[in-house]
Design a protein around this motif. Structure first.
Motif, PDB file in Angstrom:
ATOM      1  N   ARG A 134       5.941  17.135  20.211  1.00 56.08           N
ATOM      2  CA  ARG A 134       7.001  17.934  19.614  1.00 56.08           C
ATOM      3  C   ARG A 134       7.579  17.277  18.351  1.00 56.08           C
ATOM      4  N   GLU A 135       7.880  15.968  18.490  1.00 59.04           N
ATOM      5  CA  GLU A 135       8.568  15.315  17.364  1.00 59.04           C
ATOM      6  C   GLU A 135       7.601  14.752  16.330  1.00 59.04           C
ATOM      7  N   PHE A 136       6.368  14.836  16.596  1.00 59.97           N
ATOM      8  CA  PHE A 136       5.417  14.144  15.738  1.00 59.97           C
ATOM      9  C   PHE A 136       4.208  15.034  15.552  1.00 59.97           C
ATOM     10  N   ASP A 137       4.170  15.666  14.383  1.00 61.66           N
ATOM     11  CA  ASP A 137       3.056  16.572  14.157  1.00 61.66           C
ATOM     12  C   ASP A 137       1.879  15.765  13.618  1.00 61.66           C
ATOM     13  N   PHE A 138       1.220  15.108  14.548  1.00 62.27           N
ATOM     14  CA  PHE A 138       0.114  14.210  14.190  1.00 62.27           C
ATOM     15  C   PHE A 138      -0.933  14.899  13.329  1.00 62.27           C
ATOM     16  N   TRP A 139      -1.309  16.104  13.775  1.00 65.54           N
ATOM     17  CA  TRP A 139      -2.438  16.757  13.108  1.00 65.54           C
ATOM     18  C   TRP A 139      -2.121  17.104  11.661  1.00 65.54           C
ATOM     19  N   ARG A 140      -0.841  17.499  11.386  1.00 65.38           N
ATOM     20  CA  ARG A 140      -0.466  17.847  10.005  1.00 65.38           C
ATOM     21  C   ARG A 140      -0.635  16.621   9.098  1.00 65.38           C
ATOM     22  N   GLU A 141      -0.116  15.485   9.580  1.00 62.39           N
ATOM     23  CA  GLU A 141      -0.203  14.259   8.777  1.00 62.39           C
ATOM     24  C   GLU A 141      -1.638  13.782   8.608  1.00 62.39           C
ATOM     25  N   TYR A 142      -2.354  13.861   9.696  1.00 56.06           N
ATOM     26  CA  TYR A 142      -3.746  13.392   9.665  1.00 56.06           C
ATOM     27  C   TYR A 142      -4.571  14.250   8.695  1.00 56.06           C
ATOM     28  N   ARG A 143      -4.345  15.557   8.752  1.00 57.51           N
ATOM     29  CA  ARG A 143      -5.085  16.472   7.878  1.00 57.51           C
ATOM     30  C   ARG A 143      -4.823  16.138   6.406  1.00 57.51           C
ATOM     31  N   ALA A 144      -3.537  15.917   6.099  1.00 58.38           N
ATOM     32  CA  ALA A 144      -3.170  15.606   4.711  1.00 58.38           C
ATOM     33  C   ALA A 144      -3.877  14.315   4.266  1.00 58.38           C
ATOM     34  N   ASN A 145      -3.915  13.329   5.155  1.00 63.59           N
ATOM     35  CA  ASN A 145      -4.529  12.042   4.793  1.00 63.59           C
ATOM     36  C   ASN A 145      -6.032  12.159   4.574  1.00 63.59           C
ATOM     37  N   VAL A 146      -6.692  12.899   5.469  1.00 61.90           N
ATOM     38  CA  VAL A 146      -8.145  13.011   5.319  1.00 61.90           C
ATOM     39  C   VAL A 146      -8.467  13.864   4.094  1.00 61.90           C
ATOM     40  N   THR A 147      -7.660  14.901   3.855  1.00 60.64           N
ATOM     41  CA  THR A 147      -7.905  15.733   2.676  1.00 60.64           C
ATOM     42  C   THR A 147      -7.799  14.870   1.420  1.00 60.64           C
ATOM     43  N   ARG A 148      -6.802  13.985   1.403  1.00 66.10           N
ATOM     44  CA  ARG A 148      -6.638  13.075   0.261  1.00 66.10           C
ATOM     45  C   ARG A 148      -7.883  12.174   0.131  1.00 66.10           C
ATOM     46  N   MET A 149      -8.358  11.712   1.272  1.00 60.17           N
ATOM     47  CA  MET A 149      -9.537  10.831   1.253  1.00 60.17           C
ATOM     48  C   MET A 149     -10.753  11.578   0.677  1.00 60.17           C
ATOM     49  N   LEU A 150     -10.913  12.851   1.101  1.00 64.59           N
ATOM     50  CA  LEU A 150     -12.057  13.624   0.602  1.00 64.59           C
ATOM     51  C   LEU A 150     -11.907  13.918  -0.893  1.00 64.59           C
ATOM     52  N   ASP A 151     -10.643  14.141  -1.344  1.00 64.38           N
ATOM     53  CA  ASP A 151     -10.406  14.362  -2.776  1.00 64.38           C
ATOM     54  C   ASP A 151     -10.803  13.115  -3.574  1.00 64.38           C
ATOM     55  N   GLU A 152     -10.464  11.962  -3.026  1.00 66.49           N
ATOM     56  CA  GLU A 152     -10.814  10.705  -3.711  1.00 66.49           C
ATOM     57  C   GLU A 152     -12.333  10.531  -3.773  1.00 66.49           C
ATOM     58  N   ASP A 153     -12.992  10.899  -2.662  1.00 63.39           N
ATOM     59  CA  ASP A 153     -14.466  10.816  -2.649  1.00 63.39           C
ATOM     60  C   ASP A 153     -15.045  11.699  -3.759  1.00 63.39           C
ATOM     61  N   ARG A 154     -14.472  12.896  -3.905  1.00 60.59           N
ATOM     62  CA  ARG A 154     -14.957  13.829  -4.931  1.00 60.59           C
ATOM     63  C   ARG A 154     -14.789  13.220  -6.327  1.00 60.59           C
ATOM     64  N   ALA A 155     -13.619  12.622  -6.545  1.00 59.12           N
ATOM     65  CA  ALA A 155     -13.353  12.017  -7.854  1.00 59.12           C
ATOM     66  C   ALA A 155     -14.350  10.881  -8.130  1.00 59.12           C
ATOM     67  N   THR A 156     -14.637  10.094  -7.104  1.00 56.27           N
ATOM     68  CA  THR A 156     -15.574   8.967  -7.275  1.00 56.27           C
ATOM     69  C   THR A 156     -16.966   9.489  -7.609  1.00 56.27           C
ATOM     70  N   ILE A 157     -17.398  10.522  -6.860  1.00 56.52           N
ATOM     71  CA  ILE A 157     -18.746  11.077  -7.099  1.00 56.52           C
ATOM     72  C   ILE A 157     -18.826  11.618  -8.521  1.00 56.52           C
ATOM     73  N   THR A 158     -17.802  12.369  -8.919  1.00 53.98           N
ATOM     74  CA  THR A 158     -17.814  12.999 -10.237  1.00 53.98           C
ATOM     75  C   THR A 158     -17.819  11.945 -11.340  1.00 53.98           C
ATOM     76  N   ALA A 159     -17.036  10.883 -11.151  1.00 55.89           N
ATOM     77  CA  ALA A 159     -16.907   9.887 -12.220  1.00 55.89           C
ATOM     78  C   ALA A 159     -18.081   8.914 -12.256  1.00 55.89           C
ATOM     79  N   GLN A 160     -18.652   8.602 -11.118  1.00 49.48           N
ATOM     80  CA  GLN A 160     -19.580   7.463 -11.098  1.00 49.48           C
ATOM     81  C   GLN A 160     -21.051   7.795 -10.909  1.00 49.48           C
ATOM     82  N   LEU A 161     -21.349   8.964 -10.337  1.00 45.72           N
ATOM     83  CA  LEU A 161     -22.770   9.224 -10.069  1.00 45.72           C
ATOM     84  C   LEU A 161     -23.460   9.860 -11.276  1.00 45.72           C
ATOM     85  N   PRO A 162     -24.739   9.546 -11.514  1.00 47.34           N
ATOM     86  CA  PRO A 162     -25.474  10.208 -12.595  1.00 47.34           C
ATOM     87  C   PRO A 162     -25.667  11.698 -12.265  1.00 47.34           C
TER      88      PRO A 162
END
Ligand code: HEM
Length: 355
Positions: A181-209
């Motif tokens: 009730r007091e801790f919406d784990f899934w909301r926080e976790y989703r935001a964190n993983v989404t951020r992680m995937l966004d960072e992965d996208r940025a790395t792929i775009t910037a660094q891969l041929p």
């Protein structure tokens, strides 16, 4: 009454009379047939022990209420299974000292028998939870068609009973910590993983041929779509209906949480249990693969004595016959420890899933 001796206790007279060479019966004893028989019999004895341990773990985890001590006992049985599987894989080295020519001295005498008819191996797969629909079929037929009536009954009974997969799934689904009730784990976790995937996208775009970028971005999109299904029961159930997921939604979420918070003392045993199931599956895969390599060396791509396309069938089984792939796949959704939402006191209390 005569005193118990080593030989009587172990029924060695009977046991050591069980190695009957077909080549000797045919009048030309082949030196390596004894090794072939002893190796197979040893496997069957270990299969018996593995079934004993899996049966115990299934009974413990299938109880209506499973406390932590019980989980520890089930884990102990599964860890023993993993050690035995190590022996089963290593034992192939011994049989491989037989050369293909030595094998040819008696191979044709064994037709149409085959390890494919090992009833205990099928019981083992069924007890772990390999479903009929997950299996690679043999000449478009179910494996039962190659078993005799008594074996078919024994294997059928094991297939009807709830498997280890079924009871662990039900245990996971009962865990009370998925919504706090007091801790919406899934909301926080989703935001964190989404951020992680966004960072992965940025790395792929910037660094891969250019050549490698497209494929990597497509892979990332697939990961994101799978990840989204974790938060949407509708999408999850659609994947399940399509056969892409087997665990129920609550069981999947509980497994994910256990994997993510494996460092929490309360999750250590549940994590150990899930991890040991993944390891048993991996060891079964290792056995299948080592067996395949041995078959390649021994008979090349000839048809097996059981009549399958030998190598091709076994390669297919290596690729397909996994049971706990989904648990192993949870690694895809793991974030670094630093990104995991801290568990506050209230959910910590709720994590007490036993008395
Ligand atoms: C020279 C050694 C061996 C050879 C050439 C061999 C060959 C084969 C082949 C060709 C198959 C596919 C079915 C068929 O057409 O017969 C098979 C299946 C099988 N063999 Fe062996 N095998 C050997 C040793 C062993 C040993 C030591 C075991 C231990 C129990 C074993 C257990 C099995 C099992 C369980 C299957 C069924 C696998 C499945 O359906 O996924 N084999 N074997």
């Amino acid at each position: 009454m005569s005193r118990l001796t080593y030989g009587k206790y172990l029924k060695l007279k009977e046991l050591l009379a069980c190695q009957v060479l077909e080549s000797a019966k045919a009048g030309r004893p082949a030196h390596d047939e004894l090794l072939f028989i002893v190796t197979h019999q040893t496997y069957e004895l270990w299969f018996k022990q593995v079934l004993h341990e899996l049966g115990a773990a299934r009974q413990i985890m299938g109880a209506e209420f499973v406390n932590e001590r019980d989980v520890g006992r089930a884990l102990h049985a599964l860890e023993r299974v993993i050690k035995i599987q190590g022996v089963l894989v290593d034992q192939i080295d011994v049989l491989e000292t037989m050369t293909p020519l030595d094998f040819l001295d008696f191979r044709n005498l064994l037709t149409p028998s085959s390890g494919f008819q090992s009833a205990q191996f099928r019981q083992l797969e069924n007890t772990l939870g390999l479903k009929r629909t997950q299996r690679l079929r043999y000449h478009e037929a179910d494996y039962e068609t190659s078993l005799d009536a008594a074996d078919r009954r024994a294997v059928g009974a094991a297939a009807q009973a709830p498997s280890l997969f079924d009871v662990v799934e039900a245990w996971l689904a009962r865990m009370p910590f998925v919504q706090f009730r007091e801790f919406d784990f899934w909301r926080e976790y989703r935001a964190n993983v989404t951020r992680m995937l966004d960072e992965d996208r940025a790395t792929i775009t910037a660094q891969l041929p250019d050549a490698a970028r497209g494929a990597q971005l497509e892979e990332l999109d697939r990961t994101r779509a799978t990840f989204e299904s974790v938060f949407d029961p509708g999408k999850y159930e659609a994947l399940r209906a399509a056969g892409e997921r087997r665990l129920s939604y609550p069981a999947f979420l509980a497994a994910l949480m256990i994997m993510l918070y494996r460092d929490e003392p309360l999750f250590r045993l549940p994590f150990g249990l899930l991890n040991s199931l993944i390891e048993i599956d991996e060891q079964l895969g290792n056995f299948r693969y080592r067996h395949l390599q041995m078959v390649r060396r021994m008979i090349g791509s000839r048809v097996g004595t059981g009549g399958s396309s030998g190598e091709q069938y076994l390669q297919g089984a290596v690729n397909k016959n996994y049971i706990y792939k989904e648990l192993a796949g949870i690694i895809t959704f793991q974030t670094e420890r630093s990104r995991l939402p801290e568990l506050p006191a209230q959910p910590r209390k709720a994590l007490r899933f036993s008395a």
